[in-house]
Design an enzyme around this catalytic site. Structure first.
Site: not given
Length: 477
Positions: A432, A430, A152, A457, A435, A318
């Site tokens: 992820c 969590c 962009d 996260h 974490c 986005d």
């Protein structure tokens, strides 16, 4: 090398035999294009074939990049980088650090970073060992085969200028040289007001309409040049307008030019109601076309509108909002699995110059300040391991926090937000990568290596919600 000329290259080194040297006339964009074609003949460059992006039941999400590379081996216990020199560190982008979890369908890179001090186009300037071309954007971010690199122009960065600081020729050359999958045309935002020489200046309607027409002319020239140079990215035509009708009336023109990918620009500063009207008007025109183009929303994520965007058939968007909330909001820094926002607990480093100045205004000695800072970090880590009580932890944190001299009422507000975070322990369950690796450290507001991991996260939570088609309920503003 100077004034846009490419120096002669000893092609005998490249090909292992004498080569014919040809001097290319014209601009730097044409020279770069010709250089890449020459390198292709040596087998050093494997370009991406132009292939369409498949439509899905939910919109694709692109994460804008702000040089979000982090120290993989950062020492959180001692709060120091793995090595003093950044060049010697093992760094990875947030997209890579969060694996095996996926946080986006691709990355969006602004060409405005090309003239800045950060980002892909500045950091990856060196050639690989077997090629004179820069490292491809997909390789730089470690994108999977079904993730996309979107280029962009970054129109907001030059919105105060009379003309875009990036030419059509430059955009085509850079998108192709770095191996982007999609590349947006060069637009100019028709803002109502700009800042020039530190002062606000209102733009006339005539000037705003000139910017819209310039955007359309650039889009036409951009597509024509990309085709003539056989560029290997998918051209995306950017629309700008003053009102919903303005945007909608240009859809047919862009389709007639040959665009199969469109993007609506200039929506970021507009309120939800206006954004929705623009998208409704544009999609109504798209439905009238024999072949419906792909539609992207530039810089837009609005939780209250996502259901409408899904209904209207928006294909992608986005936004860095959730990523940057990790450090830009006072009480919404971490999005829990329960859909609630939690405040990160602020323990700014006392060695930071601006923080140190605030801390010293408390009248405490540097030794006292350092001790209170260390105690606060130790208390949080002990609470994370369930070895001290919530009240004891909170009291220790606040001893350091009150030295920062916050505004009236802010201390009490943050105290309650900190208590909510500690009681909820949102990091504990969590799954992820951030974490699991950091535990309670991910909730500490302190330095980019923690803050951007927390942002990753949040972005994972956003991306996960898209698959559930449940953004509005799970993501309160």
């Amino acid at each position: 090398m100077g004034r846009g000329y490419l120096e002669a290259i000893d092609l005998e080194v490249l090909g292992g035999r004498a080569q014919k040297i040809t001097f290319i006339e014209g601009s730097i964009g044409l020279k770069l294009r010709q250089l890449r074609r020459q390198l292709d003949t040596f087998g050093a460059v494997k370009g991406n074939p132009v292939h369409p992006i498949p439509r899905r039941e939910r919109p694709l999400y692109f994460l804008p990049d702000w040089d979000d590379f982090l120290d993989v081996d950062y020492d959180f216990a001692r709060d120091r980088p793995s090595t003093p020199n950044r060049k010697d560190r093992r760094e990875a982008h947030s997209i890579q650090l969060m694996r095996p979890h996926r946080i986006c369908d691709g990355v969006l890179v602004s060409l405005a970073q090309h003239s800045g001090t950060k980002g892909l186009l500045r950091r990856v300037a060196s050639a690989s060992s077997d090629s004179l071309t820069p490292r491809p954007v997909r390789e730089h971010f470690g994108l999977a085969g079904d993730q996309w690199a979107f280029g962009d122009c970054g129109a907001f960065s030059y919105s105060n200028e009379d003309e875009p600081t990036i030419t059509v020729e430059q955009a085509v050359a850079v998108y192709d040289l770095y191996g982007f999958d999609l590349g947006a045309s060069v637009d100019h935002i028709p803002l109502q007001e700009i800042r020039r020489n530190g002062k606000r200046e209102e733009l006339s309607e005539e000037e705003r309409r000139r910017r819209i027409e310039l955007t359309r002319e650039n889009a036409e020239a951009f597509l024509r040049l990309a085709r003539r140079q056989q560029a290997r990215f998918l051209p995306v035509g950017v629309l700008q307008g003053l009102d919903p009708e303005d945007y909608a009336n240009q859809v047919g023109d862009y389709a007639d030019m040959g665009y199969r990918y469109l993007a609506i620009g200039g929506l970021v500063p507009r309120p939800d109601a206006e954004v929705l009207k623009v998208v409704e008007s544009v999609t109504a025109q798209l439905r009238r076309l024999k072949v419906r183009p792909w539609l992207h929303l530039m810089g837009i994520f609005r939780p209250k509108l996502q259901a409408h965007f899904l209904r209207l058939g928006v294909d992608s968007f986005d936004s860095a909002t959730y990523f940057r909330k990790a450090w830009l909001r006072s009480d919404q820094n971490y999005l829990g699995l329960d859909g609630q926002w939690y405040a990160a607990i602020r323990i700014p480093p006392s060695h930071d110059a601006a923080t140190a100045k605030r801390l010293r205004q408390s009248g405490r000695t540097d030794a006292d300040i350092k001790e209170l800072e260390s105690n606060a970090l130790a208390a949080l880590r002990a609470y994370g391991q369930k070895t001290i009580s919530l009240d004891s932890c909170l009291a220790t944190i606040l001893l350091y926090d009150k030295l920062l001299g916050r505004a009236d009422g802010e201390d009490a507000h943050l105290k309650e937000q900190y208590r909510k975070t500690l009681q909820g322990r949102p990091w504990h369950n969590c799954p992820c990568s951030a974490c699991r690796e950091l535990g309670i450290e991910v909730l500490i507001f302190r330095g980019l290596n923690r803050n951007k991991r927390r942002g990753a996260h949040n972005t994972w939570r956003l991306f996960h919600s898209l698959d559930l088609h449940d953004v509005t309920r799970n993501h309160p503003q």
